[in-house]
Design an enzyme around this catalytic site. Structure first.
Site, PDB file in Angstrom:
ATOM      1  N   CYS A  82      10.591  -6.936  -1.818  1.00  0.00           N
ATOM      2  CA  CYS A  82      11.070  -6.456  -3.101  1.00  0.00           C
ATOM      3  C   CYS A  82      10.393  -5.138  -3.436  1.00  0.00           C
ATOM      4  O   CYS A  82       9.552  -4.650  -2.700  1.00  0.00           O
ATOM      5  CB  CYS A  82      10.774  -7.488  -4.184  1.00  0.00           C
ATOM      6  SG  CYS A  82      11.198  -9.179  -3.716  1.00  0.00           S
ATOM      7  N   ARG A 123      14.537  -0.984   0.655  1.00  0.00           N
ATOM      8  CA  ARG A 123      13.717  -2.130   1.033  1.00  0.00           C
ATOM      9  C   ARG A 123      14.513  -3.430   1.035  1.00  0.00           C
ATOM     10  O   ARG A 123      14.080  -4.416   1.611  1.00  0.00           O
ATOM     11  CB  ARG A 123      12.520  -2.254   0.090  1.00  0.00           C
ATOM     12  CG  ARG A 123      11.510  -1.134   0.233  1.00  0.00           C
ATOM     13  CD  ARG A 123      10.439  -1.229  -0.823  1.00  0.00           C
ATOM     14  NE  ARG A 123       9.639  -2.430  -0.675  1.00  0.00           N
ATOM     15  CZ  ARG A 123       8.509  -2.489   0.013  1.00  0.00           C
ATOM     16  NH1 ARG A 123       8.062  -1.424   0.642  1.00  0.00           N
ATOM     17  NH2 ARG A 123       7.826  -3.605   0.089  1.00  0.00           N
ATOM     18  N   TRP A 151      14.444  -9.614  -3.999  1.00  0.00           N
ATOM     19  CA  TRP A 151      15.113 -10.214  -2.846  1.00  0.00           C
ATOM     20  C   TRP A 151      14.843 -11.706  -2.950  1.00  0.00           C
ATOM     21  O   TRP A 151      13.703 -12.138  -2.839  1.00  0.00           O
ATOM     22  CB  TRP A 151      14.561  -9.629  -1.550  1.00  0.00           C
ATOM     23  CG  TRP A 151      15.328 -10.009  -0.318  1.00  0.00           C
ATOM     24  CD1 TRP A 151      16.444  -9.415   0.185  1.00  0.00           C
ATOM     25  CD2 TRP A 151      14.998 -11.075   0.604  1.00  0.00           C
ATOM     26  NE1 TRP A 151      16.838 -10.036   1.354  1.00  0.00           N
ATOM     27  CE2 TRP A 151      15.976 -11.054   1.629  1.00  0.00           C
ATOM     28  CE3 TRP A 151      13.994 -12.033   0.661  1.00  0.00           C
ATOM     29  CZ2 TRP A 151      15.954 -11.949   2.690  1.00  0.00           C
ATOM     30  CZ3 TRP A 151      13.975 -12.939   1.714  1.00  0.00           C
ATOM     31  CH2 TRP A 151      14.960 -12.888   2.715  1.00  0.00           C
ATOM     32  N   ASN A 166       5.937  -9.429  -6.234  1.00  0.00           N
ATOM     33  CA  ASN A 166       6.383  -9.565  -4.845  1.00  0.00           C
ATOM     34  C   ASN A 166       5.502 -10.610  -4.173  1.00  0.00           C
ATOM     35  O   ASN A 166       4.284 -10.636  -4.399  1.00  0.00           O
ATOM     36  CB  ASN A 166       6.243  -8.249  -4.068  1.00  0.00           C
ATOM     37  CG  ASN A 166       7.198  -7.185  -4.545  1.00  0.00           C
ATOM     38  OD1 ASN A 166       8.128  -7.468  -5.278  1.00  0.00           O
ATOM     39  ND2 ASN A 166       6.975  -5.956  -4.120  1.00  0.00           N
ATOM     40  N   GLY A 167       6.079 -11.443  -3.316  1.00  0.00           N
ATOM     41  CA  GLY A 167       5.296 -12.460  -2.622  1.00  0.00           C
ATOM     42  C   GLY A 167       5.809 -13.848  -2.948  1.00  0.00           C
ATOM     43  O   GLY A 167       6.890 -14.030  -3.519  1.00  0.00           O
ATOM     44  N   GLU A 205      17.732  -4.486  21.592  1.00  0.00           N
ATOM     45  CA  GLU A 205      17.736  -3.626  20.412  1.00  0.00           C
ATOM     46  C   GLU A 205      19.144  -3.142  20.076  1.00  0.00           C
ATOM     47  O   GLU A 205      19.525  -3.084  18.899  1.00  0.00           O
ATOM     48  CB  GLU A 205      16.794  -2.439  20.635  1.00  0.00           C
ATOM     49  CG  GLU A 205      16.847  -1.344  19.583  1.00  0.00           C
ATOM     50  CD  GLU A 205      16.439  -1.803  18.194  1.00  0.00           C
ATOM     51  OE1 GLU A 205      16.647  -1.039  17.231  1.00  0.00           O
ATOM     52  OE2 GLU A 205      15.929  -2.932  18.041  1.00  0.00           O
ATOM     53  N   LYS A 228      21.142  -3.835  16.526  1.00  0.00           N
ATOM     54  CA  LYS A 228      21.714  -2.808  15.653  1.00  0.00           C
ATOM     55  C   LYS A 228      23.153  -3.148  15.274  1.00  0.00           C
ATOM     56  O   LYS A 228      23.560  -2.977  14.134  1.00  0.00           O
ATOM     57  CB  LYS A 228      21.668  -1.435  16.341  1.00  0.00           C
ATOM     58  CG  LYS A 228      20.319  -0.809  16.374  1.00  0.00           C
ATOM     59  CD  LYS A 228      19.874  -0.410  14.977  1.00  0.00           C
ATOM     60  CE  LYS A 228      18.368  -0.305  14.892  1.00  0.00           C
ATOM     61  NZ  LYS A 228      17.659  -1.574  14.852  1.00  0.00           N
ATOM     62  N   GLU A 245      22.997  -5.958  12.755  1.00  0.00           N
ATOM     63  CA  GLU A 245      22.397  -5.571  11.481  1.00  0.00           C
ATOM     64  C   GLU A 245      23.357  -4.812  10.577  1.00  0.00           C
ATOM     65  O   GLU A 245      23.448  -5.091   9.376  1.00  0.00           O
ATOM     66  CB  GLU A 245      21.172  -4.676  11.719  1.00  0.00           C
ATOM     67  CG  GLU A 245      19.922  -5.401  12.175  1.00  0.00           C
ATOM     68  CD  GLU A 245      18.772  -4.435  12.357  1.00  0.00           C
ATOM     69  OE1 GLU A 245      17.688  -4.721  11.837  1.00  0.00           O
ATOM     70  OE2 GLU A 245      18.952  -3.395  13.021  1.00  0.00           O
ATOM     71  N   HIS A 285      23.725 -17.380  34.516  1.00  0.00           N
ATOM     72  CA  HIS A 285      23.042 -18.600  34.085  1.00  0.00           C
ATOM     73  C   HIS A 285      23.525 -19.044  32.707  1.00  0.00           C
ATOM     74  O   HIS A 285      22.784 -19.688  31.964  1.00  0.00           O
ATOM     75  CB  HIS A 285      21.524 -18.380  34.079  1.00  0.00           C
ATOM     76  CG  HIS A 285      20.964 -18.111  35.439  1.00  0.00           C
ATOM     77  ND1 HIS A 285      20.795 -19.087  36.388  1.00  0.00           N
ATOM     78  CD2 HIS A 285      20.561 -16.939  36.025  1.00  0.00           C
ATOM     79  CE1 HIS A 285      20.298 -18.557  37.498  1.00  0.00           C
ATOM     80  NE2 HIS A 285      20.154 -17.251  37.296  1.00  0.00           N
ATOM     81  N   LYS A 328      13.878  -3.668   4.315  1.00  0.00           N
ATOM     82  CA  LYS A 328      13.195  -2.737   5.205  1.00  0.00           C
ATOM     83  C   LYS A 328      11.811  -3.242   5.593  1.00  0.00           C
ATOM     84  O   LYS A 328      11.414  -3.171   6.733  1.00  0.00           O
ATOM     85  CB  LYS A 328      13.083  -1.370   4.521  1.00  0.00           C
ATOM     86  CG  LYS A 328      12.470  -0.275   5.405  1.00  0.00           C
ATOM     87  CD  LYS A 328      13.382   0.051   6.562  1.00  0.00           C
ATOM     88  CE  LYS A 328      12.848   1.205   7.396  1.00  0.00           C
ATOM     89  NZ  LYS A 328      13.650   1.389   8.616  1.00  0.00           N
TER      90      LYS A 328
END
Length: 607
Positions: free
Chosen positions: A2, A27, A73, A99-100, A480, A484, A487, A503, A602
């Site tokens: 947050c 964020r 968030w 936050n937390g 990666e 992307k 995301e 496999h 973020k």
């Protein structure tokens, strides 16, 4: 995850706070709110974008020069107006943002209810507001300190009270808080990007510290009320760093900034006369690195894939035994760290909660702990024995791009530094260094292909599934690339080691399930070509990322993206760029919010 902003000074608080929230939007959040002290305290909260809150605040035009604001968030409770921050106490005079996660909030809440406190939200945070209210006896800082001594969990908080219009009280444990000090004004935030346009003098709180800001000054104590002496430090980034410029999205801007990011990562760190890297941040632990026999790399998300790449590079250039671990799992294992173990923590923000917890466990077990972060003064930078900054510059897009390639660059330099202290030859070292110095211009050549890659995105953007394959150094890049696409374009994508195709994953291949194959002409090229043939035999469509001028793929693939020739170890710095561009263009075509993808943040500061 947050965002927190606080302001006390002479400017109109609503303008400073809303602008700060906008700079923290990257964020990740789902709701926002603001509280301002005046003759009557003002509170506004809204679900959705900061723009919704902004419209509300601009319409009501609250006066006042002291306030706090927040982007949330959701963890405890759905994204609703009542669950949004700031939260207030029963008197309506105390306001708090957080936050937390408060782990023992349920027990605290039950106790407070028995004492007569009334709750209006589902959050753990509201418990803090009432807990401070319960201990308040005229001294706000003392009440905050008393409340936090009863809390289990993590917090970064900012608190204001109508009876204390000349102060904001902040505190942290496991969630960042930074103070900004200006002329006759002061700021608090969870991220320096909210402060950069106002001041270049900042102060970072440490865990279990309480700060008090007034106009132009600050003080810090511990939770036990011991005074802490700490001066301000100069902020390295300016407000222009977060400007989007000519680009439609921050992510595209940051993709195109990668040549400069790699140049910054290399600047002052190349010693051709000895064929070695010069990393000042590691000089204090060089003796420990020379004795090291075992390297464990811990990280999460994109940084984890950088760590997987590093495993191959360290194994190639040094004699270390190397492991790469997900930080979120590392701390829960029984760690049997052998003698002369080095643990390397990688994090773009330097605040990743899982990585912080893992490195603290490694330190507890006696390991030499190093850090690779992008944010100066971040928690990981402060809590490791030594480390290196990537100097990639501020990255606003939630999906990491230039931070990743900066990490690959620095990790290669770190491996080279250790390798040259052992049996890696001068010639081999210099070959790597010369190759690294060519990478920025080679990246610029790849970026010229953005329009052709956009055309490929038009061809494939409606696919609902995608496979990414690579071998050896290219395997982490396949992971990666798939990440992307997931995301930002919300396309289901799987990254696989190409040798694992038969496999299991090959069962998925059909004409509607395309594959991105990483096939530069390296030591694994022939094997990857065989995997492409297996896909084609099952009517799968293939896009190949291969070396410039390679005409041997022929009819095996549907489309080709070419990259310049480079050393096998360095090729991932080039192959990842087309994958970033492809994901970006697919996301735009699918109408996705590229810079702020749904459900993501973020900086992941909660576990």
């Amino acid at each position: 995850m947050c965002g927190i902003v606080g302001y006390i000074g002479h400017q109109t608080a609503r303008e400073v706070l809303i602008e700060g929230l906008k700079r923290l939007e990257y964020r990740g959040y789902d709701s926002s709110g603001i509280a301002i002290l005046n003759h009557e305290p003002y509170l506004a909260r809204a679900v959705g974008k900061v723009a919704i809150l902004e419209q509300l605040v601009w319409a009501e035009k609250p006066e006042g020069v002291v306030g706090i604001a927040h982007t949330r968030w959701a963890t405890h409770g759905k994204p609703t107006e009542l669950n949004a921050h700031p939260h207030r106490d029963c008197t309506g005079q105390l306001f708090l943002v957080h936050n937390g996660i408060i782990e023992n909030y349920a027990a605290l809440k039950e106790r407070l209810r028995e004492q007569g406190h009334t709750f209006s939200s589902e959050t753990d945070t509201e418990t803090l507001a009432h807990l401070i209210e319960a201990g308040y006896q005229g001294n706000l800082e003392a009440a905050v300190r008393k409340a936090l001594q009863q809390v289990q969990g993590t917090f970064g908080i900012a608190v204001i009270h109508a009876r204390h219009p000349d102060e904001i009280v902040v505190a942290r444990r496991g969630s960042p808080i930074v103070l900004g000090i200006g002329k006759d004004e002061a700021f608090a935030a969870s991220d320096v990007s909210a402060l950069a346009q106002h001041t270049d003098q900042v102060v970072y709180l440490e865990d279990n510290e309480v700060g008090r800001i007034e106009r132009g000054k600050f003080s810090i104590t511990t939770l036990e009320n011991r005074s802490v002496t700490r001066g301000t430090t100069a902020l390295e980034i300016g407000p222009e760093a977060a400007d989007r410029g000519k680009f439609p999205h921050y992510m595209l801007k940051e993709i195109f900034e990668q040549p400069e990011a790699v140049e910054n990562a290399l600047r002052g760190r190349v010693n051709h006369s000895e064929g070695v890297a010069k990393l000042g941040g590691l000089e204090s632990v060089l003796d420990g690195l020379q004795k090291a026999r075992h390297l464990i790399i811990i990280s999460c998300g994109t940084s984890y894939y950088a760590g997987l790449f590093a495993r191959y590079v360290f194994e190639a250039l040094t004699d270390l035994t190397v492991e790469t671990e997900l930080a979120s799992e590392f701390r829960y294992r029984k760690l049997n760290l052998r003698q002369n173990t080095v643990v390397l923590a990688i994090s773009q923000s330097g605040e990743t909660a899982d990585t912080l917890a893992a490195l603290r466990e490694a330190r507890r077990k006696g390991a030499l702990v190093l850090g690779l972060v992008n944010v100066v003064g971040s928690s990981i930078a402060r809590e490791t024995h030594a480390g290196v900054y990537s100097h990639a510059g501020i990255e606003v897009g939630v999906a990491s791009t230039k931070s990743f390639t900066s990490q690959l660059t620095i990790l290669t330099l770190m491996a080279l530094l250790i390798g040259r202290s052992r049996d890696l030859s001068y010639e081999e070292g210099n070959t790597i260094l010369r190759g690294l110095e060519m990478i920025p211009d080679q990246m610029r050549e790849i970026l010229k292909q953005s329009d052709p890659i956009n055309e490929l995105a038009h061809k494939y953007s409606q696919a609902e599934h995608f496979l990414y394959i690579g071998r050896k150094y290219q395997y982490p890049i396949a992971l990666e690339g798939a990440l992307k696409l997931k995301e930002i374009a919300y396309i289901h994508a799987e990254g696989y080691a190409a040798g694992e195709m038969k496999h299991g994953p090959i069962a998925l291949i059909d004409p509607a399930f395309p594959t991105m194959a990483l096939a530069p002409e390296d030591g694994s090229y022939e094997k990857v070509t065989s995997n492409i043939q297996e896909i084609r035999a099952r009517e799968g469509r293939v896009i190949a990322v291969t070396s410039h001028g390679n005409d041997k793929l022929g009819n095996l693939v549907d489309d080709v993206i070419e990259i310049p020739h480079t050393h096998e170890i360095l090729a991932p710095l080039l192959t990842v760029l087309p994958l970033q561009l492809f994901a970006y263009h697919c996301a735009v075509l699918r109408g996705c919010d590229v810079d702020k993808p749904r459900n993501l943040a973020k900086s992941v500061t909660v576990e």
